[in-house]
Design a protein around this motif. Sequence first.
Motif, PDB file in Angstrom:
ATOM      1  N   GLU A   1       0.820  -1.204   0.000  1.00 33.54           N
ATOM      2  CA  GLU A   1       0.000   0.000   0.000  1.00 33.54           C
ATOM      3  C   GLU A   1       0.857   1.259   0.000  1.00 33.54           C
ATOM      4  O   GLU A   1       0.377   2.349  -0.273  1.00 33.54           O
ATOM      5  CB  GLU A   1      -0.964  -0.010   1.194  1.00 33.54           C
ATOM      6  CG  GLU A   1      -0.299  -0.349   2.502  1.00 33.54           C
ATOM      7  CD  GLU A   1      -1.280  -0.647   3.635  1.00 33.54           C
ATOM      8  OE1 GLU A   1      -2.427  -0.187   3.556  1.00 33.54           O
ATOM      9  OE2 GLU A   1      -0.880  -1.316   4.601  1.00 33.54           O
ATOM     10  N   VAL A   2       2.151   1.094   0.321  1.00 26.26           N
ATOM     11  CA  VAL A   2       3.069   2.223   0.252  1.00 26.26           C
ATOM     12  C   VAL A   2       3.747   2.133  -1.123  1.00 26.26           C
ATOM     13  O   VAL A   2       4.197   1.049  -1.504  1.00 26.26           O
ATOM     14  CB  VAL A   2       4.127   2.137   1.370  1.00 26.26           C
ATOM     15  CG1 VAL A   2       5.056   3.333   1.335  1.00 26.26           C
ATOM     16  CG2 VAL A   2       3.452   2.020   2.723  1.00 26.26           C
ATOM     17  N   PRO A   3       3.824   3.239  -1.869  1.00 26.78           N
ATOM     18  CA  PRO A   3       4.435   3.165  -3.207  1.00 26.78           C
ATOM     19  C   PRO A   3       5.830   2.551  -3.195  1.00 26.78           C
ATOM     20  O   PRO A   3       6.201   1.829  -4.119  1.00 26.78           O
ATOM     21  CB  PRO A   3       4.469   4.631  -3.644  1.00 26.78           C
ATOM     22  CG  PRO A   3       3.324   5.263  -2.929  1.00 26.78           C
ATOM     23  CD  PRO A   3       3.229   4.561  -1.609  1.00 26.78           C
ATOM     24  N   SER A   4       6.602   2.784  -2.126  1.00 33.06           N
ATOM     25  CA  SER A   4       7.957   2.222  -2.092  1.00 33.06           C
ATOM     26  C   SER A   4       7.912   0.691  -2.139  1.00 33.06           C
ATOM     27  O   SER A   4       8.788   0.057  -2.716  1.00 33.06           O
ATOM     28  CB  SER A   4       8.711   2.708  -0.856  1.00 33.06           C
ATOM     29  OG  SER A   4       8.160   2.151   0.307  1.00 33.06           O
ATOM     30  N   ALA A   5       6.888   0.110  -1.536  1.00 34.71           N
ATOM     31  CA  ALA A   5       6.779  -1.354  -1.543  1.00 34.71           C
ATOM     32  C   ALA A   5       6.476  -1.853  -2.956  1.00 34.71           C
ATOM     33  O   ALA A   5       7.010  -2.879  -3.387  1.00 34.71           O
ATOM     34  CB  ALA A   5       5.694  -1.814  -0.576  1.00 34.71           C
ATOM     35  N   ALA A   6       5.626  -1.111  -3.675  1.00 34.88           N
ATOM     36  CA  ALA A   6       5.334  -1.508  -5.058  1.00 34.88           C
ATOM     37  C   ALA A   6       6.592  -1.374  -5.910  1.00 34.88           C
ATOM     38  O   ALA A   6       6.880  -2.221  -6.766  1.00 34.88           O
ATOM     39  CB  ALA A   6       4.210  -0.642  -5.621  1.00 34.88           C
TER      40      ALA A   6
ATOM     41  N   ASN B   1      -6.873   1.169  -1.389  1.00 32.60           N
ATOM     42  CA  ASN B   1      -7.339   2.440  -0.818  1.00 32.60           C
ATOM     43  C   ASN B   1      -6.155   3.313  -0.427  1.00 32.60           C
ATOM     44  O   ASN B   1      -6.080   4.491  -0.786  1.00 32.60           O
ATOM     45  CB  ASN B   1      -8.213   2.214   0.415  1.00 32.60           C
ATOM     46  CG  ASN B   1      -9.398   1.306   0.126  1.00 32.60           C
ATOM     47  OD1 ASN B   1      -9.644   0.978  -1.028  1.00 32.60           O
ATOM     48  ND2 ASN B   1     -10.104   0.910   1.154  1.00 32.60           N
ATOM     49  N   ASP B   2      -5.227   2.737   0.341  1.00 38.81           N
ATOM     50  CA  ASP B   2      -4.064   3.517   0.753  1.00 38.81           C
ATOM     51  C   ASP B   2      -3.084   3.717  -0.404  1.00 38.81           C
ATOM     52  O   ASP B   2      -2.539   4.796  -0.570  1.00 38.81           O
ATOM     53  CB  ASP B   2      -3.365   2.860   1.949  1.00 38.81           C
ATOM     54  CG  ASP B   2      -3.958   3.342   3.269  1.00 38.81           C
ATOM     55  OD1 ASP B   2      -4.567   4.434   3.275  1.00 38.81           O
ATOM     56  OD2 ASP B   2      -3.828   2.628   4.283  1.00 38.81           O
ATOM     57  N   LEU B   3      -2.891   2.660  -1.211  1.00 35.92           N
ATOM     58  CA  LEU B   3      -1.948   2.801  -2.327  1.00 35.92           C
ATOM     59  C   LEU B   3      -2.366   3.982  -3.218  1.00 35.92           C
ATOM     60  O   LEU B   3      -1.525   4.796  -3.622  1.00 35.92           O
ATOM     61  CB  LEU B   3      -1.889   1.512  -3.151  1.00 35.92           C
ATOM     62  CG  LEU B   3      -0.879   1.534  -4.308  1.00 35.92           C
ATOM     63  CD1 LEU B   3       0.558   1.661  -3.790  1.00 35.92           C
ATOM     64  CD2 LEU B   3      -0.991   0.279  -5.180  1.00 35.92           C
ATOM     65  N   THR B   4      -3.669   4.094  -3.491  1.00 38.31           N
ATOM     66  CA  THR B   4      -4.138   5.178  -4.349  1.00 38.31           C
ATOM     67  C   THR B   4      -3.860   6.542  -3.713  1.00 38.31           C
ATOM     68  O   THR B   4      -3.325   7.436  -4.360  1.00 38.31           O
ATOM     69  CB  THR B   4      -5.654   5.023  -4.639  1.00 38.31           C
ATOM     70  OG1 THR B   4      -5.876   3.729  -5.184  1.00 38.31           O
ATOM     71  CG2 THR B   4      -6.146   6.083  -5.597  1.00 38.31           C
TER      72      THR B   4
ATOM     73  N   THR C   1      -8.648   4.859  -8.304  1.00 35.27           N
ATOM     74  CA  THR C   1      -7.732   3.763  -8.641  1.00 35.27           C
ATOM     75  C   THR C   1      -7.521   3.619 -10.150  1.00 35.27           C
ATOM     76  O   THR C   1      -6.561   2.977 -10.585  1.00 35.27           O
ATOM     77  CB  THR C   1      -8.268   2.455  -8.039  1.00 35.27           C
ATOM     78  OG1 THR C   1      -8.517   2.680  -6.655  1.00 35.27           O
ATOM     79  CG2 THR C   1      -7.296   1.306  -8.160  1.00 35.27           C
ATOM     80  N   PHE C   2      -8.416   4.207 -10.969  1.00 31.45           N
ATOM     81  CA  PHE C   2      -8.293   4.082 -12.426  1.00 31.45           C
ATOM     82  C   PHE C   2      -7.146   4.899 -13.014  1.00 31.45           C
ATOM     83  O   PHE C   2      -6.860   4.796 -14.201  1.00 31.45           O
ATOM     84  CB  PHE C   2      -9.605   4.500 -13.107  1.00 31.45           C
ATOM     85  CG  PHE C   2     -10.734   3.536 -12.866  1.00 31.45           C
ATOM     86  CD1 PHE C   2     -11.517   3.630 -11.725  1.00 31.45           C
ATOM     87  CD2 PHE C   2     -11.010   2.523 -13.771  1.00 31.45           C
ATOM     88  CE1 PHE C   2     -12.562   2.739 -11.495  1.00 31.45           C
ATOM     89  CE2 PHE C   2     -12.053   1.629 -13.552  1.00 31.45           C
ATOM     90  CZ  PHE C   2     -12.832   1.743 -12.411  1.00 31.45           C
ATOM     91  N   HIS C   3      -6.503   5.748 -12.205  1.00 28.37           N
ATOM     92  CA  HIS C   3      -5.383   6.527 -12.742  1.00 28.37           C
ATOM     93  C   HIS C   3      -4.272   5.586 -13.221  1.00 28.37           C
ATOM     94  O   HIS C   3      -3.917   4.638 -12.509  1.00 28.37           O
ATOM     95  CB  HIS C   3      -4.833   7.484 -11.675  1.00 28.37           C
ATOM     96  CG  HIS C   3      -5.681   8.703 -11.498  1.00 28.37           C
ATOM     97  ND1 HIS C   3      -5.823   9.649 -12.485  1.00 28.37           N
ATOM     98  CD2 HIS C   3      -6.440   9.124 -10.463  1.00 28.37           C
ATOM     99  CE1 HIS C   3      -6.637  10.601 -12.062  1.00 28.37           C
ATOM    100  NE2 HIS C   3      -7.037  10.308 -10.837  1.00 28.37           N
TER     101      HIS C   3
END
Lengths: 84, 569
Positions: free
Chosen positions: B428-433, B451-454, B473-475
């Motif tokens: 959910e944190v961008p760094s993890a992705a 929810n948090d990732l967005t 989330t569609f971005h």
Amino acid sequence: MKQEIVIAAEAGFHARPASIFAKKAMGYQCDINISCEGKEINGKSIMSILTLGAAKGSVVTLTCEGADEAEAMAELAAFIETMD
Amino acid sequence: MNGIAASDGIGIGKARIVNKPIIEVTKQNKVQTDVERQKLTDAVAMTEKQLKNLEDVAKRQIGEDEAKVFEAHQMILQDPEWMSSIEQILKEEKCDAAYATDKATRAFIQIFEGIDDAYIKERVADLRDVSHRLLSNMLGIDLVDYSLIQEDTILVGRDFEPSDTVGFTNPFIKGFITEIGSASSHSAIIAKTMGLPAVIGVPEATKKIEEGIQLIIDGGTGEVFESPSTDMMQKLTTKLEQQKEEAEALKKLITAESMTIDGIAVEISGNIANPKDAVHVMENGGDGVGLFRSEFLFMDRETAPTENEQFEAYKRAAEILKGKPLIVRTLDAGGDKHVPYLNIASEMNPFLGYRAIRICLDRDDLFQTQLRAILRASHYGFVKIMFPMIATYDELRSAKEAVQKAKETLKKLNQPYDEAIQVGIMVEVPSAAAIADILATEADFMSIGTNDLTQYVMAADRMNELLGNLNNTFHPAVLRMIYQTIKACKNAGKMVGMCGEAAGDKLLIPLLLGMGLEEFSMSPTKILKSREIIRRLDTRALGTLVDTVMALKTADEIKAYLETFSRRL
């Protein structure tokens, strides 16, 4: 008058029987107390019975003092012995 | 009037405005003890009358079991020790009745919370309820008794708390509207779990909507209609009928497999907040629980739940699921989830602050207690552990070391647990992705929290009603993060799922399946609809869909494309 009773109920005295006991106790005029391991509480107070934490196997002393103590003792002592 | 579509369905009923002032008790000393004593006596008498009435209504309309709750409340109210301790505080501190009531109640709650017993924990909730009612009566605050409502009603309030939503089981409550919150706030989550229509975030709803007028809400579109015309009424009643028929038809899929046309099996699971919700998951034919929000066990209380209390809750959920997977997310406190006794300092940006795994890695006692409880429950079902908010490889290593430590403690105590328990993370944190491939070397599975990732990818607070367009989330930026995470897991041979709102979004399901998502965890009420969609898809045809969508430039274009795709299914 006093009587010592061993808690036989699997779940102890603090679960469901506590509210039935308090309800019965409230029907009497006399003072009703229960003591267990040095702690004495008001037997008409559901919340106090819960805090007593009397588990299966513990010995409690039931005290009834007042006008209708004999009837109270007879009913309540029998209730503690047979509750489950 | 319009708001956020929080929980699908049409609700028709009369408006009932719920203005619920927060009870704040501050000690007052310039009082006459006699007057205060009288206030207490009057409030007790009034409370007793209300409880008797509630008991009668419940007995007639709901059932003996529900009526017993109010009988128990009357017992508490009559408790001589509680009353005498209130009176003693009145006399000794020469203060007001409300303060004395509050103080005496807190003292009892503190004693109860020190006793490790499930039965007593439930009595704490009873005591809280009774004292809240008593205080309201004392302070002249009008209480809404949800169980007394006897005609079709739409509730309108600023927001609804867990203590309100328990009363929403009354079948006369047809839906609700709130002024604040988002699709992921507590009341929205509860509404979805119960299948109750809800529209959230309608500004000044309690002022603009008139008490008693006819209301229709469409929780699927976020629309609110006041005093609707016969025409409108007709149209929406027809829609309501269609929804009922569709729900009836979906019930056939309760025992069906979550499998595509070309034989690819996925898991469609439910998100839950307490063990009881697991029943909803089973009733809706879920393949398991992809997210147990354990923080709900920690909220609305004075102290943290003990190891045994937590163990009982996880064990119960695991047993209800009868061997289907149960993913327990460790404490996700902070952000919008307040846990007062953790004493978290207030921050400028709580969502970017001290929360979730960051707190747990810092507070060993709290974390070890929870990990031992989950591990012990793993002996009774198929339990997995999941860490929220992992941002770095080090955090994952430390959290896994904590699991190892908890295992060793249990081993010494001869407590049984599943030695091979799977340990995964939420992405959910961008760094993890961004480092999903690195994290996949240590994690047994990943679950994407959209929810948090967005909100993190878009830098848009999800509680802010003004940022609805960004919080989507569609971005393409969000979808790229999701795709990258799925690919990293696939390459490493690790299971990858999703437990955010997007997992149950009928437009996104084909895209996510095409990307390779294996587990979809959502509100229990969405499980059957999602299974129906999955069963109509063929993954061999989805590669083109993914390529096309990932080449589009905006959220609107992507949404429009997926809508067309969904219509052609």
